[in-house]
Design a protein around this motif. Structure first.
Motif, PDB file in Angstrom:
ATOM      1  N   PHE A 182       0.997  -1.156  -0.151  1.00 53.38           N
ATOM      2  CA  PHE A 182       0.092  -0.097   0.255  1.00 53.38           C
ATOM      3  C   PHE A 182       1.146   1.401  -0.065  1.00 53.38           C
ATOM      4  N   GLU A 183       2.335   1.156  -0.087  1.00 60.35           N
ATOM      5  CA  GLU A 183       3.171   2.273  -0.129  1.00 60.35           C
ATOM      6  C   GLU A 183       3.034   3.277   0.876  1.00 60.35           C
ATOM      7  N   ASP A 184       3.007   2.508   2.133  1.00 58.40           N
ATOM      8  CA  ASP A 184       2.859   2.990   3.469  1.00 58.40           C
ATOM      9  C   ASP A 184       1.695   3.781   3.646  1.00 58.40           C
ATOM     10  N   ASP A 185       0.333   3.464   3.095  1.00 59.22           N
ATOM     11  CA  ASP A 185      -0.908   4.102   3.252  1.00 59.22           C
ATOM     12  C   ASP A 185      -1.373   3.532   4.508  1.00 59.22           C
ATOM     13  N   LEU A 186      -1.258   4.433   5.410  1.00 59.91           N
ATOM     14  CA  LEU A 186      -1.707   3.859   6.906  1.00 59.91           C
ATOM     15  C   LEU A 186      -3.353   3.533   6.898  1.00 59.91           C
ATOM     16  N   GLY A 187      -3.883   4.374   6.313  1.00 59.07           N
ATOM     17  CA  GLY A 187      -5.451   4.016   6.288  1.00 59.07           C
ATOM     18  C   GLY A 187      -5.885   2.939   5.773  1.00 59.07           C
ATOM     19  N   GLU A 188      -5.426   2.543   4.553  1.00 53.26           N
ATOM     20  CA  GLU A 188      -5.635   1.290   4.040  1.00 53.26           C
ATOM     21  C   GLU A 188      -5.201   0.183   4.497  1.00 53.26           C
ATOM     22  N   ASN A 189      -3.926   0.276   5.155  1.00 54.04           N
ATOM     23  CA  ASN A 189      -3.317  -0.760   5.811  1.00 54.04           C
ATOM     24  C   ASN A 189      -4.323  -1.182   7.167  1.00 54.04           C
ATOM     25  N   ILE A 190      -4.900  -0.329   7.673  1.00 51.39           N
ATOM     26  CA  ILE A 190      -5.665  -0.574   8.827  1.00 51.39           C
ATOM     27  C   ILE A 190      -7.082  -1.152   8.479  1.00 51.39           C
ATOM     28  N   LEU A 191      -7.525  -0.637   7.394  1.00 50.62           N
ATOM     29  CA  LEU A 191      -8.709  -1.087   6.810  1.00 50.62           C
ATOM     30  C   LEU A 191      -8.361  -2.719   6.283  1.00 50.62           C
ATOM     31  N   PHE A 192      -7.214  -2.971   5.586  1.00 46.96           N
ATOM     32  CA  PHE A 192      -6.875  -4.186   4.896  1.00 46.96           C
ATOM     33  C   PHE A 192      -7.112  -5.268   6.371  1.00 46.96           C
ATOM     34  N   TRP A 193      -6.128  -5.021   7.288  1.00 41.80           N
ATOM     35  CA  TRP A 193      -6.014  -5.990   8.330  1.00 41.80           C
ATOM     36  C   TRP A 193      -7.330  -5.978   9.090  1.00 41.80           C
ATOM     37  N   HIS A 194      -8.109  -4.832   9.211  1.00 42.60           N
ATOM     38  CA  HIS A 194      -9.152  -4.749  10.030  1.00 42.60           C
ATOM     39  C   HIS A 194     -10.140  -6.081   9.412  1.00 42.60           C
ATOM     40  N   ILE A 195     -10.224  -5.859   8.185  1.00 46.11           N
ATOM     41  CA  ILE A 195     -11.253  -6.912   7.460  1.00 46.11           C
ATOM     42  C   ILE A 195     -10.752  -8.495   7.516  1.00 46.11           C
ATOM     43  N   ILE A 196      -9.426  -8.790   7.629  1.00 45.81           N
ATOM     44  CA  ILE A 196      -8.809  -9.983   7.657  1.00 45.81           C
ATOM     45  C   ILE A 196      -9.072 -10.355   9.285  1.00 45.81           C
ATOM     46  N   THR A 197      -8.818  -9.478  10.384  1.00 44.36           N
ATOM     47  CA  THR A 197      -9.014  -9.809  11.713  1.00 44.36           C
ATOM     48  C   THR A 197     -10.466 -10.197  12.009  1.00 44.36           C
ATOM     49  N   GLU A 198     -11.123  -9.375  11.564  1.00 46.48           N
ATOM     50  CA  GLU A 198     -12.799  -9.622  11.801  1.00 46.48           C
ATOM     51  C   GLU A 198     -13.191 -11.022  11.335  1.00 46.48           C
ATOM     52  N   VAL A 199     -12.732 -11.341   9.911  1.00 45.80           N
ATOM     53  CA  VAL A 199     -13.383 -12.613   9.403  1.00 45.80           C
ATOM     54  C   VAL A 199     -12.705 -13.673  10.443  1.00 45.80           C
ATOM     55  N   PHE A 200     -11.342 -13.797  10.869  1.00 46.99           N
ATOM     56  CA  PHE A 200     -10.554 -14.626  11.394  1.00 46.99           C
ATOM     57  C   PHE A 200     -11.304 -14.808  12.721  1.00 46.99           C
ATOM     58  N   PHE A 201     -11.512 -13.819  13.332  1.00 50.20           N
ATOM     59  CA  PHE A 201     -12.026 -13.893  14.950  1.00 50.20           C
ATOM     60  C   PHE A 201     -13.358 -14.622  14.795  1.00 50.20           C
ATOM     61  N   CYS A 202     -14.320 -14.274  13.834  1.00 52.37           N
ATOM     62  CA  CYS A 202     -15.450 -14.683  13.821  1.00 52.37           C
ATOM     63  C   CYS A 202     -15.443 -16.111  13.495  1.00 52.37           C
ATOM     64  N   LEU A 203     -14.683 -16.781  12.563  1.00 55.54           N
ATOM     65  CA  LEU A 203     -14.734 -18.104  11.963  1.00 55.54           C
ATOM     66  C   LEU A 203     -13.965 -18.714  13.189  1.00 55.54           C
ATOM     67  N   ASP A 204     -12.926 -18.147  13.833  1.00 53.19           N
ATOM     68  CA  ASP A 204     -12.201 -18.934  14.913  1.00 53.19           C
ATOM     69  C   ASP A 204     -12.531 -18.950  16.354  1.00 53.19           C
ATOM     70  N   GLU A 205     -13.463 -18.094  16.373  1.00 55.66           N
ATOM     71  CA  GLU A 205     -14.100 -17.808  17.993  1.00 55.66           C
ATOM     72  C   GLU A 205     -14.201 -19.147  18.728  1.00 55.66           C
ATOM     73  N   GLN A 206     -14.927 -20.017  18.097  1.00 57.45           N
ATOM     74  CA  GLN A 206     -15.483 -21.290  18.763  1.00 57.45           C
ATOM     75  C   GLN A 206     -14.286 -22.381  19.044  1.00 57.45           C
ATOM     76  N   THR A 207     -13.202 -22.076  18.094  1.00 58.69           N
ATOM     77  CA  THR A 207     -12.086 -23.284  18.255  1.00 58.69           C
ATOM     78  C   THR A 207     -10.926 -22.768  19.261  1.00 58.69           C
ATOM     79  N   PHE A 208     -11.024 -21.473  19.764  1.00 64.17           N
ATOM     80  CA  PHE A 208      -9.981 -20.898  20.650  1.00 64.17           C
ATOM     81  C   PHE A 208      -9.907 -21.813  22.105  1.00 64.17           C
ATOM     82  N   GLU A 209      -8.584 -22.144  22.497  1.00 60.81           N
ATOM     83  CA  GLU A 209      -8.555 -22.778  23.618  1.00 60.81           C
ATOM     84  C   GLU A 209      -8.481 -21.728  24.849  1.00 60.81           C
ATOM     85  N   ALA A 210      -8.924 -22.227  26.010  1.00 60.48           N
ATOM     86  CA  ALA A 210      -8.825 -21.154  27.066  1.00 60.48           C
ATOM     87  C   ALA A 210      -7.394 -20.348  27.275  1.00 60.48           C
TER      88      ALA A 210
END
Length: 693
Positions: free
Chosen positions: A497-525
């Motif tokens: 993203f050529e150091d574009d902080l805004g798009e980096n945050i949005l990019f990783w936010h989408i990935i994190t939201e998807v991962f947490f939603c799909l992995d939440e039930q499989t987390f160990e304590a």
């Protein structure tokens, strides 16, 4: 046809002064009670009430003075030779209105811009004092007790109003810089640093005289010496005693001021600070940072800089004693039977009693429990267990301890809500601001997150080039420290993203939201709490980007285009995801990493396609067995983004956030500075810091 009936005009003529004086007194009570509360409470209603009261207080008091002077002028225009007792009593209110214009101790400025307007307050001091003195002269009756009692109250009023003007002036950026120059010169009277500063000043003056536009970024060398034995906590397992924390905060106060002024600091400051903070536990380090930010808040927004001086204390005792004396004399010397209006008499007693009550309230809940007062006692070896107990009993939190959360998925899966009276709000231009707050959740900053942040920066501080290093911290228990594999996977997944902080945050936010939603039930304590903390950083950074874009440097993000991007991403997902899936968070996330769906974004939305493609790619790479490694990579990425955002935010922007309950990003920024991880620390000669444009 008369718009206002004569009966109402007559009623208002009789009550206008009383209503405005009581309203002015009410606003002072609101400001003194809520003015300090905004330091540790981020609720929107508090900010709205304080903002409204702050703006209205001066106007109402000025309006009341105008009514008072107008009433007296009208009487003399009617050739009234003597004033009745009630009119004389009303004229006695003039100095109390000046006291109100002086404002409470808990708030002198609503925002940093108010400090820069100190000349306006100085002009107001001159004009309003002149009007009040005019009222005093018009109502002067020689031997009247009220005329005599007005004189000491005018002294109190002038001191109060003068205090506010002086404090506003002392918190101006340029004055703070000058104070740093002075204090630095005094500390290094026989060193080369003092000669460098003199040389810098001479060069700066020459260039200015020649007509050049110059900017100063001074390198301060504080050489902090702390009377603290850190060897007792070398293993970071022992908590630092309160006394040592206070002395540490005092020792780094000048350095902290430099940081908020974006002044450069020497490498000696960096080494001194690092050598102290590496011995602290995460809990102690964050508490020291809290104390430092509390002192900066007091410096920028309250009368604390004056109250904690001998002159300020003497003036406060004088005004308190004089007001008490005037109350006693008015109670026992003045004949109350001569006043026809018991309402006016009651208002006079309120005006006399409430300043005394508010002074006591300010001392009990602002002065005595403050860290600044405890530091003053510790430096003089006067602190006792009783002082600590009293301070703990009366002390309010130093900040909100909250981190706001905003989720892109919430925009997608939840039906849009209309604000009450949204059409009126839209016409007033504040609908969008309030709409952003509508979706925000407030969560406590967890202890585990502070530990993760502290450990990450502590490790980075030990590296020669911390932001160019590929080393990975172990954030999630059970993750393997596999530098090459982890970096390769992230490099494959993330677009440039050529150091574009805004798009980096949005990019990783989408990935994190998807991962947490799909992995939440499989987390160990043992890893669930760490993964939740990583998601909290994601939600927090997305919130800052949407609600507080000013926290980031100019040029990092075009906010209008970013808002368009967020709405575009939301609308695109809602179009492509089946309608029966759109209101189920987990189903939406599954669809986003399904190749049949995310390939539809390829030609229409590059950012969304890259994010969903990267999420699908990382899920395949790690699989179910690499859950800890996947979230550890995400955690390290978010901590780097958090650090980048903190480094890019200017000191004055961090200062602005202190008045709204504080931001975690400000605490992270100051912690990074203590580890020498910000851009404030310079090693080149001071004279080279003068830039000629």
């Amino acid at each position: 046809m008369e718009v206002i009936p004569p009966s109402f005009r007559k009623l208002w003529k009789e009550w206008d002064l009383r209503v405005t004086v009581l309203l002015s007194l009410t606003l002072q009570i609101v400001l003194i009670v809520l003015g300090n509360r905004r330091k540790f409470d981020s609720k929107l209603w508090i900010r709205i009430v304080v903002w409204s009261a702050y703006l209205a207080a001066d106007s109402v008091a000025t309006f009341a003075l105008g009514i008072l002077s107008g009433n007296l002028t009208d009487l003399f225009d009617e050739h009234v030779k003597t004033l009745d007792a009630n009119t004389e009593l009303e004229a006695f209110w003039a100095p109390f209105l000046l006291v109100h214009l002086g404002g409470p101790d808990t708030i002198t400025a609503y925002s940093l811009e108010d400090n820069e307007l100190w000349l306006r307050h100085l002009l107001g001091l001159i004009v309003q004092t002149t009007i009040a003195f005019y009222v005093f002269l018009m109502a002067w009756t020689g031997g009247s007790h009220l005329s005599i009692l007005s004189i000491p109250m005018f002294v109190v009023a002038f001191i109060k109003y003068g205090e506010r003007t002086w404090v506003l002036r002392s918190a101006v950026n340029e004055k703070l810089r000058q104070s740093l120059f002075t204090s630095t010169s005094h500390r290094h009277d026989s060193s080369s640093s003092s000669r460098d500063i003199d040389l810098f000043r001479d060069e700066y003056k020459v260039k200015n005289d020649e007509g050049y536009i110059t900017t100063r970024r001074t390198v301060m060398a504080s050489e902090v010496q702390l009377p603290v034995d850190f060897s007792v906590i070398v293993d970071c397992s022992n908590s630092l005693p309160d006394k040592e924390k206070l002395l540490t905060v005092y020792g780094y106060l000048q350095l902290t001021k430099c940081l908020f002024l974006d002044a450069g600091l020497s490498s000696r400051d960096r080494d001194s600070s690092k050598s102290v903070f590496r011995y602290l536990s995460s809990e102690d380090a964050f508490e020291v940072v809290e104390m430092e930010l509390g002192l900066i808040y007091d410096l920028l927004y309250t009368k604390a800089p004056l109250l904690y001086t001998l002159w300020g204390l003497a003036l406060r005792l004088l005004t308190f004693f004089v007001t008490c004396c005037v109350l006693v004399l008015f109670t026992f010397l003045q004949q109350k039977q001569q006043y026809e209006s018991k309402v006016d008499l009651s208002i006079t007693f309120l005006l006399l009693v409430f300043p005394i009550i508010l002074e006591i309230y300010s001392a009990m809940f602002m002065l005595i429990p403050s860290d600044q007062f405890l530091i003053w006692l510790v430096r003089r070896n006067s602190v006792s267990t009783l002082h600590y107990a009293l301070s703990s009993l009366l002390k309010s939190p130093r900040w909100s301890h909250k981190m706001c959360q905003l989720s892109l998925l919430s925009f997608i899966v939840v039906e849009p809500k209309h604000l009450p009276c949204h059409r009126v709000l839209k016409l007033s231009g504040i609908e969008k601001k309030l709409e952003k707050q509508w979706w925000v959740d407030h969560e406590e900053v967890p202890k585990v997150l502070k530990e993760v942040i502290f450990r990450f920066f502590k490790e980075k501080a030990m590296e020669t080039k911390p932001w160019e290093s590929n080393s990975k911290s172990l954030i999630v228990p059970g993750a393997k420290r596999n530098v090459d594999a982890g970096d390769k996977l992230i490099t494959e997944a993330a677009p440039n993203f050529e150091d574009d902080l805004g798009e980096n945050i949005l990019f990783w936010h989408i990935i994190t939201e998807v991962f947490f939603c799909l992995d939440e039930q499989t987390f160990e304590a043992d890893i669930a709490v760490h993964c939740k903390s990583i998601k909290q950083i994601s939600g927090y950074m997305f919130y800052l980007l949407v609600a507080h874009p000013s926290m980031f440097s100019v040029g990092v993000l075009d906010m209008s285009s970013f808002e368009h991007t967020v709405h575009r991403v939301r609308d695109k997902i809602q179009v492509e995801v089946p309608e029966d899936h759109i209101h189920d968070r987990k189903t939406v996330c599954r669809d986003l990493v399904d190749e049949d769906y995310y390939t539809k974004f390829h030609g229409s939305d590059r950012l969304l396609y890259n994010a969903t493609c990267a999420a699908a790619h990382l899920m395949k790479k790690y699989g179910e067995q690499g859950l800890a490694e996947k979230w550890n990579e995400l955690g390290c990425t978010w901590l780097k983004i958090l650090a980048l955002a903190a480094r890019k935010t200017k000191g004055n922007q961090h200062g602005q956030q202190l008045r709204g309950g504080g931001e975690l990003l400000t605490h992270v920024w100051l912690l990074m500075a203590h580890f020498g991880l910000t851009d404030h620390f310079q090693i080149e000669p001071l004279i080279n810091r003068l830039h000629v444009k």
